[in-house]
Every structure is written in C-alpha cells, then in structure tokens.
Design a protein around this motif. Structure first.
Motif, PDB file in Angstrom:
ATOM      1  N   LEU A  24       3.670 -14.236 -16.592  1.00  4.80           N
ATOM      2  CA  LEU A  24       4.275 -13.216 -17.492  1.00  4.80           C
ATOM      3  C   LEU A  24       2.815 -13.303 -18.862  1.00  4.80           C
ATOM      4  CD1 LEU A  24       6.449 -11.544 -19.588  1.00  4.80           C
ATOM      5  CD2 LEU A  24       7.199 -14.416 -19.963  1.00  4.80           C
ATOM      6  N   ALA A  25       2.678 -12.321 -19.399  1.00  3.00           N
ATOM      7  CA  ALA A  25       2.233 -11.968 -20.729  1.00  3.00           C
ATOM      8  C   ALA A  25       2.962 -11.605 -21.931  1.00  3.00           C
ATOM      9  CB  ALA A  25       0.743 -11.422 -19.943  1.00  3.00           C
ATOM     10  N   VAL A  26       2.639 -12.251 -23.151  1.00  2.00           N
ATOM     11  CA  VAL A  26       3.318 -11.904 -24.217  1.00  2.00           C
ATOM     12  C   VAL A  26       2.192 -11.908 -25.162  1.00  2.00           C
ATOM     13  CG1 VAL A  26       4.519 -12.390 -25.814  1.00  2.00           C
ATOM     14  CG2 VAL A  26       4.902 -14.230 -24.177  1.00  2.00           C
ATOM     15  N   VAL A  27       2.450  -9.870 -25.385  1.00  2.00           N
ATOM     16  CA  VAL A  27       1.510  -9.063 -26.279  1.00  2.00           C
ATOM     17  C   VAL A  27       1.899  -9.573 -27.573  1.00  2.00           C
ATOM     18  CG1 VAL A  27       0.681  -6.913 -26.272  1.00  2.00           C
ATOM     19  CG2 VAL A  27       0.889  -7.429 -24.585  1.00  2.00           C
ATOM     20  N   ILE A  28       1.152  -9.720 -28.488  1.00  3.82           N
ATOM     21  CA  ILE A  28       1.461  -9.484 -29.851  1.00  3.82           C
ATOM     22  C   ILE A  28       0.734  -9.213 -30.969  1.00  3.82           C
ATOM     23  CG2 ILE A  28       2.466 -11.582 -31.288  1.00  3.82           C
ATOM     24  CD1 ILE A  28       2.526 -13.423 -29.287  1.00  3.82           C
ATOM     25  N   PRO A  29       0.682  -8.077 -31.043  1.00  5.98           N
ATOM     26  CA  PRO A  29      -0.193  -7.405 -32.600  1.00  5.98           C
ATOM     27  C   PRO A  29      -0.136  -8.373 -33.828  1.00  5.98           C
ATOM     28  CG  PRO A  29       2.211  -6.357 -32.011  1.00  5.98           C
ATOM     29  CD  PRO A  29       1.855  -6.924 -31.342  1.00  5.98           C
ATOM     30  N   THR A  30      -0.661  -8.607 -34.392  1.00 15.70           N
ATOM     31  CA  THR A  30      -0.923  -9.528 -35.339  1.00 15.70           C
ATOM     32  C   THR A  30      -1.896  -8.436 -36.486  1.00 15.70           C
ATOM     33  OG1 THR A  30      -2.771 -10.506 -34.758  1.00 15.70           O
ATOM     34  CG2 THR A  30      -0.872 -11.577 -34.188  1.00 15.70           C
ATOM     35  N   GLY A  98      -3.591  -4.747 -25.144  1.00 16.97           N
ATOM     36  CA  GLY A  98      -2.978  -6.102 -25.252  1.00 16.97           C
ATOM     37  C   GLY A  98      -2.519  -6.348 -23.870  1.00 16.97           C
ATOM     38  N   ILE A  99      -2.007  -4.618 -23.352  1.00 18.72           N
ATOM     39  CA  ILE A  99      -1.107  -5.293 -21.760  1.00 18.72           C
ATOM     40  C   ILE A  99      -2.356  -5.129 -20.398  1.00 18.72           C
ATOM     41  CG2 ILE A  99       0.582  -3.764 -20.453  1.00 18.72           C
ATOM     42  CD1 ILE A  99       2.188  -2.975 -22.762  1.00 18.72           C
ATOM     43  N   LEU A 100      -3.124  -4.243 -21.481  1.00 21.36           N
ATOM     44  CA  LEU A 100      -4.318  -3.788 -20.324  1.00 21.36           C
ATOM     45  C   LEU A 100      -5.033  -4.654 -20.423  1.00 21.36           C
ATOM     46  CD1 LEU A 100      -5.236   0.392 -21.610  1.00 21.36           C
ATOM     47  CD2 LEU A 100      -3.997  -0.884 -19.305  1.00 21.36           C
ATOM     48  N   ALA A 101      -5.231  -5.657 -21.144  1.00 23.25           N
ATOM     49  CA  ALA A 101      -5.719  -7.009 -21.454  1.00 23.25           C
ATOM     50  C   ALA A 101      -5.608  -8.179 -20.411  1.00 23.25           C
ATOM     51  CB  ALA A 101      -6.383  -7.664 -22.634  1.00 23.25           C
ATOM     52  N   SER A 102      -4.360  -7.529 -19.650  1.00 26.99           N
ATOM     53  CA  SER A 102      -3.889  -8.826 -19.005  1.00 26.99           C
ATOM     54  C   SER A 102      -3.917  -8.103 -17.671  1.00 26.99           C
ATOM     55  CB  SER A 102      -2.450  -9.526 -19.401  1.00 26.99           C
ATOM     56  OG  SER A 102      -2.017 -10.226 -18.868  1.00 26.99           O
ATOM     57  N   SER A 103      -3.421  -9.906 -16.604  1.00 26.73           N
ATOM     58  CA  SER A 103      -3.545  -8.853 -15.104  1.00 26.73           C
ATOM     59  C   SER A 103      -1.973  -9.575 -15.186  1.00 26.73           C
ATOM     60  CB  SER A 103      -4.180  -9.830 -14.683  1.00 26.73           C
ATOM     61  OG  SER A 103      -4.587 -11.058 -14.629  1.00 26.73           O
ATOM     62  N   ALA A 104      -1.240  -9.611 -16.098  1.00 29.98           N
ATOM     63  CA  ALA A 104       0.191 -10.141 -15.736  1.00 29.98           C
ATOM     64  C   ALA A 104       1.077  -8.949 -14.819  1.00 29.98           C
ATOM     65  CB  ALA A 104       0.633 -11.175 -16.593  1.00 29.98           C
ATOM     66  N   PRO A 105       2.176  -9.320 -14.046  1.00 29.12           N
ATOM     67  CA  PRO A 105       2.836  -8.806 -13.196  1.00 29.12           C
ATOM     68  C   PRO A 105       4.139  -8.191 -14.138  1.00 29.12           C
ATOM     69  CG  PRO A 105       3.155 -10.621 -12.108  1.00 29.12           C
ATOM     70  CD  PRO A 105       1.936 -10.613 -13.428  1.00 29.12           C
ATOM     71  N   PHE A 106       4.627  -8.979 -15.198  1.00 28.73           N
ATOM     72  CA  PHE A 106       4.977  -8.657 -16.362  1.00 28.73           C
ATOM     73  C   PHE A 106       4.822  -8.873 -17.753  1.00 28.73           C
ATOM     74  CE2 PHE A 106       7.384 -10.028 -12.526  1.00 28.73           C
ATOM     75  CZ  PHE A 106       7.705  -8.497 -12.423  1.00 28.73           C
ATOM     76  N   GLY A 179      11.129  -3.212 -30.749  1.00 31.89           N
ATOM     77  CA  GLY A 179      10.050  -3.083 -30.194  1.00 31.89           C
ATOM     78  C   GLY A 179       9.923  -4.912 -29.847  1.00 31.89           C
ATOM     79  N   PHE A 180      11.104  -5.104 -29.255  1.00 33.88           N
ATOM     80  CA  PHE A 180      10.770  -6.285 -28.480  1.00 33.88           C
ATOM     81  C   PHE A 180      10.808  -5.866 -26.451  1.00 33.88           C
ATOM     82  CE2 PHE A 180      13.612 -10.821 -27.870  1.00 33.88           C
ATOM     83  CZ  PHE A 180      12.594 -11.084 -27.051  1.00 33.88           C
ATOM     84  N   PHE A 181      10.899  -6.231 -25.822  1.00 31.95           N
ATOM     85  CA  PHE A 181      11.468  -5.874 -24.721  1.00 31.95           C
ATOM     86  C   PHE A 181      10.067  -6.425 -23.197  1.00 31.95           C
ATOM     87  CE2 PHE A 181       8.051  -2.335 -26.261  1.00 31.95           C
ATOM     88  CZ  PHE A 181       7.181  -2.039 -25.099  1.00 31.95           C
ATOM     89  N   VAL A 182      10.636  -6.684 -22.421  1.00 33.74           N
ATOM     90  CA  VAL A 182      10.144  -7.222 -21.089  1.00 33.74           C
ATOM     91  C   VAL A 182       9.746  -6.206 -20.302  1.00 33.74           C
ATOM     92  CG1 VAL A 182       9.922  -8.693 -18.926  1.00 33.74           C
ATOM     93  CG2 VAL A 182      10.097  -9.234 -21.482  1.00 33.74           C
ATOM     94  N   ILE A 183       8.637  -5.457 -19.387  1.00 39.18           N
ATOM     95  CA  ILE A 183       7.925  -4.142 -18.736  1.00 39.18           C
ATOM     96  C   ILE A 183       6.604  -4.054 -18.015  1.00 39.18           C
ATOM     97  CG2 ILE A 183       6.001  -3.309 -20.209  1.00 39.18           C
ATOM     98  CD1 ILE A 183       6.799  -0.749 -19.174  1.00 39.18           C
ATOM     99  N   ALA A 184       7.714  -3.869 -16.521  1.00 31.61           N
ATOM    100  CA  ALA A 184       7.052  -4.507 -15.441  1.00 31.61           C
ATOM    101  C   ALA A 184       5.610  -3.557 -15.290  1.00 31.61           C
ATOM    102  CB  ALA A 184       7.822  -3.918 -14.330  1.00 31.61           C
ATOM    103  N   ARG A 185       4.751  -4.283 -14.806  1.00 31.13           N
ATOM    104  CA  ARG A 185       2.945  -3.636 -15.435  1.00 31.13           C
ATOM    105  C   ARG A 185       3.188  -1.933 -14.131  1.00 31.13           C
ATOM    106  NH1 ARG A 185      -1.096  -4.344 -17.069  1.00 31.13           N
ATOM    107  NH2 ARG A 185      -0.826  -6.117 -17.549  1.00 31.13           N
ATOM    108  N   SER A 186       3.961  -1.895 -13.448  1.00 32.18           N
ATOM    109  CA  SER A 186       3.963  -1.506 -12.370  1.00 32.18           C
ATOM    110  C   SER A 186       4.401  -0.072 -13.178  1.00 32.18           C
ATOM    111  CB  SER A 186       5.080  -1.126 -11.242  1.00 32.18           C
ATOM    112  OG  SER A 186       6.235  -1.779 -11.524  1.00 32.18           O
ATOM    113  N   ALA A 187       5.508  -0.654 -14.215  1.00 34.77           N
ATOM    114  CA  ALA A 187       6.528   0.916 -15.017  1.00 34.77           C
ATOM    115  C   ALA A 187       5.470   1.378 -15.873  1.00 34.77           C
ATOM    116  CB  ALA A 187       7.544   0.391 -15.257  1.00 34.77           C
ATOM    117  N   PHE A 188       4.783   0.220 -16.488  1.00 38.18           N
ATOM    118  CA  PHE A 188       3.351   0.788 -17.427  1.00 38.18           C
ATOM    119  C   PHE A 188       2.262   1.933 -17.064  1.00 38.18           C
ATOM    120  CE2 PHE A 188      -0.080  -0.526 -19.697  1.00 38.18           C
ATOM    121  CZ  PHE A 188      -0.207  -0.255 -20.534  1.00 38.18           C
ATOM    122  N   ALA A 189       1.946   0.798 -16.245  1.00 38.39           N
ATOM    123  CA  ALA A 189       0.290   2.000 -14.892  1.00 38.39           C
ATOM    124  C   ALA A 189       1.074   3.447 -14.726  1.00 38.39           C
ATOM    125  CB  ALA A 189       0.079   1.026 -13.980  1.00 38.39           C
TER     126      ALA A 189
END
Length: 411
Positions: A24-30, A98-106, A179-189
């Motif tokens: 799991l990657a937690v992407v946090i914009p700051t 941030g999502i693209l910078a991670s290889s996590a499946p979720f 703005g708070f959710f968990v997504i599968a990488r396959s769906a994002f891709a």
C-alpha cells in the motif's frame, strides 16, 4: 534534524520500515504542512502495523520546508518518500504524480492536515482486496459519516458541486468529491491517460475517465478539523471544478481549453465594442484611432484572462508575461487578417454575409487558439523538449570531434 533529532533509530518502529514488496502506498499532497508531517507518519505507522506500506509526500515546493522534513524522515524510515514539484501546483496533478511514483498495487490518497481518518485505511485495504473492488471511498455523506463543523454555506456549495458531478459520473457515489480513497493500480492505470488533472477532485476525474464502470464500496468517516497547513484550494477552485466538468463533458469532441478560449474571446468582443463607444462618443477620438485603442484593450484583456483562467496551469509571470502579451498581439493580428480574408472570399463566392462572417470568425478563433497554445502558453513538456533539443544542438556545435565527423553531404 529539527523534531527528529531526539528520536534516532531507536525511536523507529519495525512497522515503519519497508519489509518486502510494498503493498500500500499512501499518497499525500502537501503545501506548507511541515508541522503535520511527523505526526501523520506516526499515526500511519500505528494503524498500518503489519502491512508493508510507504508514504509518498508530493510537495508543491512549500516555502516552510515541508519537503526537507520529509527527506529527513526518509533518512530514518525507508518507507517515507518525497516528490518535490517545482513551478506547478494542483491537488489532482500532485496525486497523479505520487501514484505514478510508486509501484504499490494499491494506493491510498489522503490529505496531510489530519482531516481524513487514517484508522480506516486497514479496513479500506482489506475490503478492496477481499471483494476484488477497484475503489473504496471514504464518504462524508452516508448515514454514519459527517462533514464535521463546516459552515452552512460550505455544506450548500459542496452539495451543489456533488449534484453537478452527476453529469459526468453515473456511479451512485454518495460522495463523488471525496479526497480520501483507496484504489487498485489496475483501475488507475486504465484511466490515467484520459485524466484531466485539473483542479482538486481526483476521484471524480478517475471515475469520469475510466473506460469501464468501476466496482466500488464506501466507508463512512467523520471529516475532522484541519490541524496545520495551507489549503490546496485557492480562490479559483470553483473555476477549476467547472473546467474539469467541461473537459469531461465536451473534451472528446471539443477541447475544454478551446471552449474557455472562445468564451473569453466573446467577452473580448463586448469589451472591444464598449471601449470603441467610449473612445468615439465620450472622448471624441476619431473612429480609426478609437478602433485601434479598442483593439489593443480587448486583446490585452483577452490575454490576461486567458493567462489567469484558460492556461492557468501554464501561467506566465514576470518577463514571460510581457513577452507573451507582445506575442499575443502578433498572433491575434494574423488571426484577424485570416478572418477578414477568408470571410471576404466566401462572401464573394456565395454572397451569404452571415455564413462568411461566421466562417471567418471561426477560422480566426481556431488560429488564435492553436498559435497561442503552441507559441505563447506551451506546455511544460514541450518547453522541456525544446530546451533539451537546444542543449543537444549547442553541444554538437561546440564539439570539435562531432563537427569534424560531418560528411561532405551533411555539410
């Protein structure tokens, strides 16, 4: 080491260290949220114990040193990472990077200001895996959720924005603007190449861009009061939200940016007529001079409005603003010449004044938009490619060996 020095390695829990592949990657914009970072990392370490996770902080070059603190944390905790962005801002685009910078499946997306309930993350991850879902959304609008202590005006605005979202998202989400959710990488891709990246509603963008209906579930949470930091939402968020909706509604047919450009062009026509009337009838300026003055005023207004709204993500500043304005004068002058020339030709050919006029105006608008996009508000990617090409050319010109290797035909 600021607020890290007293901790050292002895203060780092085993759950904070990445062991094996990241799940799991937690992407946090700051943006200016230095005071939140350490506390949020501690909370994530507690609730995600037993899960292989990482936090990817995407910082829009905060002047308070948020990125520096994240990197300091990263030196002590291998699962804390920083993506520092220069020269650009935007919540949605930050989440995408941030999502693209991670290889996590979720991937989880959440804010850094403690408004989202991080204790839900393990349940969200378990639900998306066990039920083989695409997205699990934290919702403020279910029976058990709430928006906290929002003012009534904000609740009304949020409700209106949610209703507008129904025009582009058919899924029965109770909180499409979450703005708070968990997504599968396959769906994002599957959706990422069609994402607008506009504004701050990345979940809406993903649902509207997905090539197939997404399987989702919702978990209620109570929206908490922000602790520290600067809002990623500025005074033009409503415009950005409408731009996102327009892009999703008309983008496949007509680019939303062109529609905005044309709308501002229409406003420029009214500005031109008003300035001409004032110049001729109020100040007694000869018509030809008044027409020239009105033209300059209208073009200047159009340029500034396009810089502020249409090309907000490529906004020009300083010297570039002045150069861009002069270039805009040239582009619009050529567009006006094309407008008149084509309209005159069509009028002679078929004697339909309205068809000729509309055709000329359409050609002029397309010309102005295309040339402005290419030469004035070029995308950063195009600018980067141009700089790289110039660097290669300069290197080749300065390299004796490369210069001597040219064949007669090449010379």
């Amino acid at each position: 080491m600021d607020d890290l020095g007293h901790r050292g390695w002895e203060g780092v829990r085993a759950s904070d260290l990445a062991a094996g592949p990241i799940e799991l990657a937690v992407v946090i914009p700051t943006l200016n949220e230095r005071e939140n970072v350490s506390a949020l990392v501690d909370r994530l370490g507690t609730v995600l114990a037993g899960i292989s996770w990482e936090a990817v902080f995407v910082d829009d070059d905060s002047p308070d040193g948020t990125a520096d603190l994240v990197r300091e944390l990263g030196q002590q905790r291998s699962n804390i990472r920083c993506v520092q962005r220069l020269g650009r801002r935007g919540l949605s685009s930050a989440c995408i990077e941030g999502i693209l910078a991670s290889s996590a499946p979720f991937i989880a997306v959440m804010d850094a200001d403690m408004q989202h309930d991080e204790t839900l993350l393990p349940n969200m991850l378990a639900m998306i895996k066990e039920r083989e879902l695409d997205v699990v959304v934290g919702t403020r609008y279910s029976a058990s959720g709430s928006v906290g202590d929002w003012q009534k005006s904000r609740v009304l605005i949020s409700g209106l924005a949610s209703r507008l979202a129904r025009f582009v998202v058919k899924a029965q989400l109770t909180d499409p603007l979450s703005g708070f959710f968990v997504i599968a990488r396959s769906a994002f891709a599957a959706a990422m190449r069609d994402l607008s990246g506009q504004g701050f509603k990345i979940l809406l963008d993903i649902f509207a861009s997905s090539p197939r209906p997404l399987a989702f579930a919702e978990l209620p949470f109570h929206f908490r009061r922000g602790v520290h930091g600067e809002s990623k939402l500025d005074t033009l968020v409503a415009w950005e939200y409408l731009t996102l909706l327009l892009d999703k509604l008309a983008g496949p047919i007509i680019p939303a940016r062109f529609l905005l450009f044309a709308m501002i062009g229409g406003f420029g026509v009214m500005t031109h007529l008003a300035a001409l009337w004032l110049a001729v009838y109020q100040f007694g300026i000869p018509f030809a001079a008044g027409q020239a003055i009105a033209t300059i005023i209208a073009m200047t207004g159009n340029f500034l409005l396009n810089n502020l709204f249409t090309y907000r993500d490529r906004r020009l500043h300083g010297q570039a603003l002045v150069t861009g304005l002069l270039s805009f004068y040239v582009v619009c002058g050529l567009g006006a010449a094309a407008n008149v020339g084509i309209a005159a030709h069509l009028f002679v050919a078929n004697h339909s004044w309205w068809l000729a006029g509309l055709s000329g105006a359409a050609i002029g608008a397309v010309w102005n938009y295309a040339m402005s996009s290419v030469f004035i508000w070029r995308s950063r990617a195009a600018k980067s490619r141009a700089r790289q090409a110039q660097t290669r050319i300069t290197s080749a010109e300065q390299s004796p060996a490369r210069g001597n290797s040219l064949s007669p035909s090449a010379a």
